[in-house]
Motif scaffolding. Structure first.
Motif, short mmCIF file in Angstrom:
data_model
loop_
_atom_site.label_atom_id
_atom_site.label_comp_id
_atom_site.label_asym_id
_atom_site.label_seq_id
_atom_site.Cartn_x
_atom_site.Cartn_y
_atom_site.Cartn_z
N VAL A 1 0.84 -1.20 0.00
CA VAL A 1 0.00 0.00 0.00
C VAL A 1 0.87 1.25 0.00
O VAL A 1 0.66 2.18 -0.79
N VAL A 2 1.88 1.30 0.87
CA VAL A 2 2.77 2.46 0.96
C VAL A 2 3.52 2.65 -0.36
O VAL A 2 3.63 3.77 -0.87
N ASN B 1 2.66 6.44 -6.92
CA ASN B 1 1.51 6.99 -7.65
C ASN B 1 0.79 8.03 -6.79
O ASN B 1 -0.42 7.94 -6.57
N PRO B 2 1.50 9.03 -6.26
CA PRO B 2 0.90 9.90 -5.25
C PRO B 2 -0.32 10.69 -5.72
O PRO B 2 -1.21 10.95 -4.93
N THR B 3 -0.36 11.06 -6.99
CA THR B 3 -1.49 11.88 -7.44
C THR B 3 -2.78 11.09 -7.58
O THR B 3 -3.84 11.67 -7.83
N LYS B 4 -2.72 9.78 -7.39
CA LYS B 4 -3.94 8.96 -7.36
C LYS B 4 -4.57 8.96 -5.97
O LYS B 4 -5.64 8.39 -5.77
N PHE B 5 -3.88 9.58 -5.01
CA PHE B 5 -4.34 9.59 -3.63
C PHE B 5 -4.48 11.03 -3.15
O PHE B 5 -3.80 11.92 -3.64
N GLY C 1 -15.25 15.41 4.85
CA GLY C 1 -13.99 16.10 5.09
C GLY C 1 -14.09 17.57 4.74
O GLY C 1 -14.82 17.97 3.84
N VAL C 2 -13.35 18.41 5.46
CA VAL C 2 -13.44 19.85 5.25
C VAL C 2 -12.51 20.33 4.14
O VAL C 2 -12.82 21.26 3.42
N ALA C 3 -11.35 19.68 3.98
CA ALA C 3 -10.40 20.09 2.94
C ALA C 3 -9.66 18.86 2.44
O ALA C 3 -9.42 17.92 3.19
N ARG C 4 -9.30 18.90 1.16
CA ARG C 4 -8.57 17.77 0.57
C ARG C 4 -7.66 18.24 -0.55
O ARG C 4 -7.87 19.29 -1.13
N GLY C 5 -6.65 17.43 -0.81
CA GLY C 5 -5.73 17.72 -1.90
C GLY C 5 -4.93 16.49 -2.25
O GLY C 5 -4.70 15.62 -1.42
#
Length: 147
Positions: free
Chosen positions: A44-45, A51-55, A75-79
């Motif tokens: 998973v890690v 592939n960080p931009t998929k998460f 959730g209040v904020a995400r990126g």
């Protein structure tokens, strides 16, 4: 007590979090995470790190949680996550701390979740920055600043 808490992921927690201090802060050293879905933690890690931009990183607050309670909190904020580039002679400011196992240094610039745009929401214009270090041996460090 291993109760589901604010986010029930369908998997028992590995341990109970430490009690909050007089400032509302809880520090639990050595907390073991849980993996949902059958992949190993290292898999998973590695998937997140390569592939960080998929998460995405999602921040929840008590206010965002209570607005949707008992439904699913949005959730209040995400990126999306981004890998921190390694230090080079052209970019000496970026430094990575050596650690055991494969680690990924990432960050995320979070913006307000569009689902938080409702009347009288005091958190409708929040943003945040998160610095994350995630390692295949199961360790994680994250610092978040909510604006």
């Amino acid at each position: 007590d291993n109760s589901p808490g604010l986010m029930d992921i369908g998997t028992p927690y590995a341990a109970t979090c430490g009690a909050a201090d007089s400032h509302g802060k809880s520090v639990t050293h050595g907390m073991a995470g849980v993996v949902v879905g059958g992949a190993s933690l290292a898999e998973v890690v590695h998937n997140i790190g390569t592939n960080p931009t998929k998460f995405y990183f999602n921040i929840y607050t008590s206010l965002s949680r209570m607005h949707y309670y008992p439904g699913v909190d949005q959730g209040v904020a995400r990126g999306t996550l981004h890998v921190v580039p390694p230090a080079t002679p052209d970019n000496p400011e970026v430094t990575l701390t050596p650690s055991p196992g494969t680690c990924f240094n990432m960050f995320s610039q979070l913006v307000t979740n569009e689902l938080q745009q409702y009347e009288d929401n005091r958190e409708a214009d929040v943003s945040a920055y998160v610095d994350v270090k995630l390692c295949t041996n199961g360790t994680m460090r994250a610092f978040a600043t909510l604006f």
